[in-house]
Design an enzyme around this catalytic site. Sequence first.
Site, short mmCIF file in Angstrom:
data_model
loop_
_atom_site.label_atom_id
_atom_site.label_comp_id
_atom_site.label_asym_id
_atom_site.label_seq_id
_atom_site.Cartn_x
_atom_site.Cartn_y
_atom_site.Cartn_z
N HIS A 72 -6.83 -2.32 -1.58
CA HIS A 72 -7.01 -1.93 -0.17
C HIS A 72 -7.47 -0.47 -0.10
O HIS A 72 -6.86 0.38 -0.72
CB HIS A 72 -5.71 -2.09 0.61
CG HIS A 72 -5.38 -3.53 0.92
ND1 HIS A 72 -4.74 -3.92 2.07
CD2 HIS A 72 -5.62 -4.66 0.22
CE1 HIS A 72 -4.60 -5.24 2.07
NE2 HIS A 72 -5.12 -5.70 0.96
N TYR A 200 0.55 -1.35 10.43
CA TYR A 200 1.86 -0.79 10.79
C TYR A 200 1.83 -0.59 12.30
O TYR A 200 0.98 0.15 12.80
CB TYR A 200 2.09 0.56 10.12
CG TYR A 200 2.30 0.50 8.62
CD1 TYR A 200 1.21 0.45 7.73
CD2 TYR A 200 3.58 0.49 8.08
CE1 TYR A 200 1.41 0.41 6.36
CE2 TYR A 200 3.79 0.45 6.70
CZ TYR A 200 2.70 0.40 5.85
OH TYR A 200 2.88 0.36 4.49
N PRO A 292 11.98 1.31 3.57
CA PRO A 292 10.78 0.64 3.05
C PRO A 292 9.45 1.09 3.66
O PRO A 292 8.40 0.83 3.06
CB PRO A 292 11.03 -0.84 3.36
CG PRO A 292 12.03 -0.86 4.45
CD PRO A 292 12.87 0.36 4.27
N LYS A 296 7.46 3.07 -0.94
CA LYS A 296 7.50 4.03 -2.06
C LYS A 296 8.48 3.63 -3.17
O LYS A 296 8.43 4.20 -4.27
CB LYS A 296 7.91 5.41 -1.53
CG LYS A 296 6.83 6.09 -0.74
CD LYS A 296 5.71 6.58 -1.66
CE LYS A 296 4.46 6.86 -0.90
NZ LYS A 296 3.27 6.25 -1.43
N TYR A 384 0.55 8.38 1.23
CA TYR A 384 0.56 6.92 1.10
C TYR A 384 0.05 6.48 -0.27
O TYR A 384 0.65 5.62 -0.93
CB TYR A 384 -0.27 6.30 2.22
CG TYR A 384 -0.02 4.82 2.40
CD1 TYR A 384 1.04 4.36 3.19
CD2 TYR A 384 -0.82 3.88 1.78
CE1 TYR A 384 1.28 3.01 3.35
CE2 TYR A 384 -0.59 2.52 1.93
CZ TYR A 384 0.46 2.09 2.73
OH TYR A 384 0.70 0.75 2.88
#
Length: 392
Positions: A72, A200, A292, A296, A384
């Site tokens: 991704h 998200y 979560p 990570k 991220y």
Amino acid sequence: MRTQVGIIGAGPAGLLLSHLLHLRGIDSVVLETRTREQIESTIRAGVLEQGTMDLLTEAGVGARMKAEGALHHGFELAFEGKRRRIDLTGLTGHSITVYAQHEVIKDLVAARVAADGALRFGVSETSLHGIDTDKPSIRYRHEGEACELQCDFVIGCDGSQGVSRASIPQALRRDFERVYPFGWFGILCEGPPSSDELIYARHDRGFALISTRSANVQRMYFQCDPKDSVDNWSDDRIWAELHARVDSHDGHHVADGKIFQKNIVGMRSFVSATMQYGRLFLAGDAAHIVPPTGAKGMNLAVADVRLLTKALNAFYVENRMDLLDGYSKTALKRIWRAEHFSYWMTSMMHRIEGASPFEQQLQVAELEYVTTSRSAATVMAENYVGVAVPQD
Ligand code: DHB
């Protein structure tokens, strides 16, 4: 029985460490309380940072991840009825792979078994001895027999409830913790992906996350009461909640499917400092927990293992103790960065009970900022993909 490195726990940290040490000619034994079937089927997160992918590839276990995982280059943030993209690759030059943690476990177990690695499943009554001497040992029960493993080092990869961290005297340890008043309801369903990338979502009803496992299996989560029970949630109620939280004004909506797995997890942040005592070193969840959001957890475990592999190799090849001595201090830099990121993303995206309208608008303002300012988006993206802290 004797080995060089005794490893407690066959999660991603313990298995990967054992395999990387094997590739450097260092012997280890892995002890695990659960069965192989249990560790290979426990559903966890599924986002691998570039550094994690690289280390799995270096360990020779990256083939299935490359073939079956999905690369991704960005993800979406949904809020106020709109969706905005964070261009991970454009902003950082890095990407992530969506590949379930239990698939990583399967690949690692297969590699250890193929290399005749010593893996003991179903052990009980594990205890550590002499960790403040240079002859530590691990006692445990396996197949009805009392056993003792003598080693040079003990590596505790046995999660937050394991015996390892508890073996460091409390007076030498400081625990840092934050418990969140919400949990995640997770589902696996059969159906098509809702989107090409992860979504998200922040909504006044609460957070939701749309992830994927394959072309026909999807993973989704939504914020819930951590004390709620999956039995209170019919499939219809789950889909109604996900639609309410994620569907956007432009007509994009979540693709329903047949739900075949439901679970609820609580959320907390936790750091144990120190991560070492004498000949005992902690890695992964044994030393730190993140909520979560941002996925990570496994990436941090793998980063600990990278450091430990290097430090143990320096000990065995060059008789150097300095990297082992500095392990906790070095590891904690990355850990605290990820702790902050996970806490920040969690706080920005979740419905906080009792938050004032002012505080809710601050969440929206922050989401507007990270999705419109290139600098703010870069902060989000580099955390991220995991390059906010240089490779240790
Ligand atoms: C997944 C889990 C996460 O916590 C996350 O931030 C992204 C994806 C997952 O299970 O796919």
